[in-house]
Design a protein around this motif. Structure first.
Motif, mmCIF file in Angstrom:
data_model
loop_
_atom_site.group_PDB
_atom_site.id
_atom_site.type_symbol
_atom_site.label_atom_id
_atom_site.label_comp_id
_atom_site.label_asym_id
_atom_site.label_seq_id
_atom_site.Cartn_x
_atom_site.Cartn_y
_atom_site.Cartn_z
ATOM 1 N N SER A 133 4.541 -1.698 -6.364
ATOM 2 C CA SER A 133 4.946 -0.313 -6.606
ATOM 3 C C SER A 133 6.455 -0.207 -6.804
ATOM 4 O O SER A 133 7.040 0.832 -6.573
ATOM 5 C CB SER A 133 4.480 0.570 -5.456
ATOM 6 N N PHE A 136 7.964 2.694 -8.806
ATOM 7 C CA PHE A 136 8.045 3.981 -8.111
ATOM 8 C C PHE A 136 9.232 4.014 -7.161
ATOM 9 O O PHE A 136 9.917 5.026 -7.052
ATOM 10 C CB PHE A 136 6.759 4.259 -7.333
ATOM 11 N N GLN A 140 12.337 6.555 -7.467
ATOM 12 C CA GLN A 140 12.677 7.270 -6.246
ATOM 13 C C GLN A 140 14.187 7.213 -5.978
ATOM 14 O O GLN A 140 14.829 8.232 -5.783
ATOM 15 C CB GLN A 140 11.944 6.585 -5.101
ATOM 16 N N ASP B 144 6.705 8.883 -3.864
ATOM 17 C CA ASP B 144 6.322 8.495 -2.514
ATOM 18 C C ASP B 144 4.808 8.526 -2.336
ATOM 19 O O ASP B 144 4.245 7.685 -1.635
ATOM 20 C CB ASP B 144 6.997 9.404 -1.481
ATOM 21 N N CYS B 146 2.626 8.010 -4.728
ATOM 22 C CA CYS B 146 2.122 6.835 -5.454
ATOM 23 C C CYS B 146 2.354 5.559 -4.648
ATOM 24 O O CYS B 146 1.517 4.656 -4.642
ATOM 25 C CB CYS B 146 2.801 6.703 -6.816
ATOM 26 N N ILE B 147 3.514 5.495 -3.993
ATOM 27 C CA ILE B 147 3.825 4.309 -3.183
ATOM 28 C C ILE B 147 2.832 4.194 -2.019
ATOM 29 O O ILE B 147 2.285 3.127 -1.757
ATOM 30 C CB ILE B 147 5.280 4.365 -2.662
ATOM 31 N N SER B 150 -0.502 2.985 -3.323
ATOM 32 C CA SER B 150 -0.631 1.582 -3.703
ATOM 33 C C SER B 150 -0.270 0.617 -2.579
ATOM 34 O O SER B 150 -0.639 -0.548 -2.654
ATOM 35 C CB SER B 150 0.147 1.277 -4.985
ATOM 36 N N GLU B 151 0.457 1.091 -1.562
ATOM 37 C CA GLU B 151 0.825 0.147 -0.512
ATOM 38 C C GLU B 151 0.014 0.296 0.769
ATOM 39 O O GLU B 151 -0.204 -0.669 1.482
ATOM 40 C CB GLU B 151 2.322 0.272 -0.183
#
Lengths: 313, 308
Positions: A133, A136, A140, B144, B146-147, B150-151
């Motif tokens: 990611s 992203f 950010q 955030d 999306c993070i 995916s995490e």
């Protein structure tokens, strides 16, 4: 390891690399650029003035602002962060026409200075971790930097002020530079360009000088010299061929220009080329970005020195 | 009305609204939605599975997945966080192929639940930030989310081939839904669309059931009652007029179908509570029906004070 120039079309539109400034050509681009001095000192030509920045100083380049970074200090290393505006302006239109009140941050204790450096540290760590990611995370942090710039430095120009005019002038300048670039290997005169732009020779000459910090002739010579040095280093062509291909009417002019620019004669340079004793970077890299071998750890250490720990928001 | 096919825009955006759901027919859109139940409970049909969400539960609706909602026997209030990532296709192609394994999150001490809940608080805070930087802060929030997806959330990544297939099916489905939307008011059949596009009736009917989770005729009836609901609340038309306009062949079918979806007779509907959508900022579009501006602070209190 070095931070290679990362492909621009890479997903994140945020680019971070280290270079050693040596001789460059004045240039401008649409990306916002944040230059952070890691070691040594460099000179920066910005808005017609030359500034010297040292370790830890930060220099911010607005979109489409002409700048040149050059140095005689062989130990200099700068960290460059470029943020391509396209992606961000789609959802934040004010960025497309943003002007800043300050471009040089010289006090490492200043809060904004600390915050920007903190963002850069995060970006480097992010590149190092290579999580799926990552894009992203980078966006950010990109947003965070832009928010800082807007909050601290954004100028409120009334619409229809000199902005649009200065944009037009930038377009003219980039048209000129493109024309010079295309024709530098032959004959290129300011008169031709003045005719194409339908302005007077006098006007264009001072326009160029004010914007570029050097005269038209100086610029053309530097550009030709850069091309010639590139060919000398990278091809087996002889000097006569190179000088004529690069637009020098006589090899003597090439030699003279070289000596004026680098402070030693071309033949001396050719002899000492394989002897890195003088520590100067190979002029091969003139005008191109010259990666420096600094490990990510070293960079982080340099950036983090006197960075306060209380940065967690 | 009916289908809310959010158009493919390249502009990422995020918004938050509170909604009181009575009945929301099966639909899908290009946006992600995260639901937080502020009050009461609600039934969410998602991927052929019926979930009952209770107060404080959080539910994630992925993009382009068909979902339907209906009320339980108590009133409800949902906070919805809606965002789209269509502009991200270049930035993170993997993200679009990601499919979450879990969608329902109940209040517990897990980091997932806490993180999801914080997104709502952050979004509400964002509305109070200066307009100039709001788009950037909102983008940070989208990133955030999306993070986190995916995490920290369990997921699988579709293969390129499966993803392409899914995209093709989505296009066919959206064409079919559009066709229904334009023709529901007169008698028409799935076979008609099939003839037009060269698909067999059997294929289309299986495809429809598989994609939407309900049969074609059930869906058609929902489109019609949905339109009827709009006409009842927005016009002075008689029930007979409405039933004809919405494509019901006679009024008793109309009554029956409406009762199935809304739990009451059409003529009684005006006296019962309706679905309401409340935007949390004056800047949001006011075109939406029954849109009222509500107090952000009140919603915030609900979030911070679970027992309120």
């Amino acid at each position: 390891m070095i931070y290679e120039k990362i492909d621009h079309e890479n997903k994140a539109r945020i680019l971070c690399y280290t270079v050693r400034a040596w001789k460059q050509m004045p240039h401008f681009h649409r990306e916002y650029e944040i230059v952070c001095m890691l070691t040594g000192e460099v000179n920066i030509l910005y808005r017609g003035r030359i500034h010297t920045i040292h370790r830890n100083d930060i220099f911010i380049v607005e979109s489409n602002e002409l700048h040149d970074v050059f140095s005689n200090d062989p130990t200099n290393a700068i960290l460059v962060l470029q943020i391509k505006p396209d992606f961000f302006t789609i959802f934040c239109p004010i960025l497309s026409d943003m002007h800043l009140s300050r471009h040089f941050l010289l006090d490492p204790e200043e809060a904004i200075h600390q915050k920007l450096r903190h963002c850069i540290v995060k970006i480097i760590e992010c590149y190092r971790e290579s999580s799926p990611s990552r894009s992203f995370h980078l966006i950010q942090i990109g947003c965070e930097i832009l928010i800082l710039l807007i909050k601290h430095f954004r100028l409120d120009y009334p619409k229809n002020s000199q902005n649009t005019k200065s944009d037009d002038l930038n377009v003219r300048l980039s048209r000129m530079l493109k024309y010079i670039d295309d024709h530098a290997n032959g004959k290129v005169t300011l008169q031709e360009i003045a005719d194409r732009e339908a302005v007077s020779l006098n006007y264009l000459s001072s326009f160029f000088h004010v914007r570029m910090g050097m005269t038209f002739q100086e610029y053309v010579t530097r550009l030709r010299l850069r091309n010639a040095v590139f060919m000398i280093v990278n091809t087996d062509k002889n000097l006569t061929t190179i000088s004529s291909e690069c637009g020098f009417s006589d090899p003597r002019y090439l030699k003279r220009a070289f000596e004026a620019e680098y402070g030693k004669s071309l033949s001396e340079f050719l002899e000492s080329r394989h002897d890195p004793a003088d520590g100067l970077p190979d002029p091969l890299s003139i005008g191109s970005n010259n990666p420096v071998s600094i490990s990510a750890d070293e960079i982080l250490q340099l950036l983090k020195s006197n960075l306060q720990q209380s940065e967690k928001e | 009305m009916g289908i809310e096919l959010v158009s493919y825009t390249e502009k990422p955006s995020i918004q938050c609204f509170a909604v009181m759901v009575n009945y929301s027919m099966a639909h899908y859109h290009n946006d992600f939605e995260i639901l937080y139940v502020i009050k009461g409970s609600i039934i969410v049909e998602y991927k052929n599975k019926v979930n009952t969400l209770r107060t404080h539960d959080i539910f994630i609706i992925e993009r382009n997945v068909v979902h339907a909602m209906r009320k339980t026997n108590e009133d409800n209030l949902l906070l919805t966080l809606q965002f789209n990532v269509s502009g991200f296709s270049e930035i993170s192609p993997d993200f679009l192929r990601m499919r979450l394994k879990r969608h329902l999150f109940m209040p517990d001490s897990s980091i997932q639940y806490a993180a999801l809940k914080i997104f709502f608080q952050r979004m509400l805070d964002n509305y109070e930030q200066p307009a100039m930087i709001r788009p950037l802060i909102n983008m940070q929030l989208i990133c955030d989310i999306c993070i986190l997806f995916s995490e920290k959330l369990d997921h699988s990544i579709l293969s390129e081939k499966d993803y392409a297939c899914e995209e093709r099916n989505n296009i066919l489905l959206s064409e079919l839904l559009n066709y229904i939307d334009q023709n529901y008011h007169h008698a028409f059949t799935l076979g008609g669309f099939g003839c037009l596009r060269g698909y067999s009736l059997h294929y289309l009917s299986c495809f429809f059931k598989k994609s939407m989770g309900i049969t074609f005729s059930r869906y058609l009836s929902s489109v019609r009652t949905n339109r009827a609901e709009y006409l009842i609340t927005h016009t002075e038309k008689s029930m007979l007029e409405i039933s004809i306009e919405c494509g019901f062949s006679n009024i008793s079918y109309f009554n029956k179908a409406f009762y199935e979806d809304y739990g009451c007779m059409p003529s009684e509907y005006l006296n019962t509570s309706k679905s309401e959508k409340m935007y949390l900022s004056t800047q949001e579009p006011v075109s939406e029906s029954q849109c009222i501006i509500t107090d952000i602070h009140k919603i915030k209190q609900c979030l911070q004070n679970p027992n309120n």
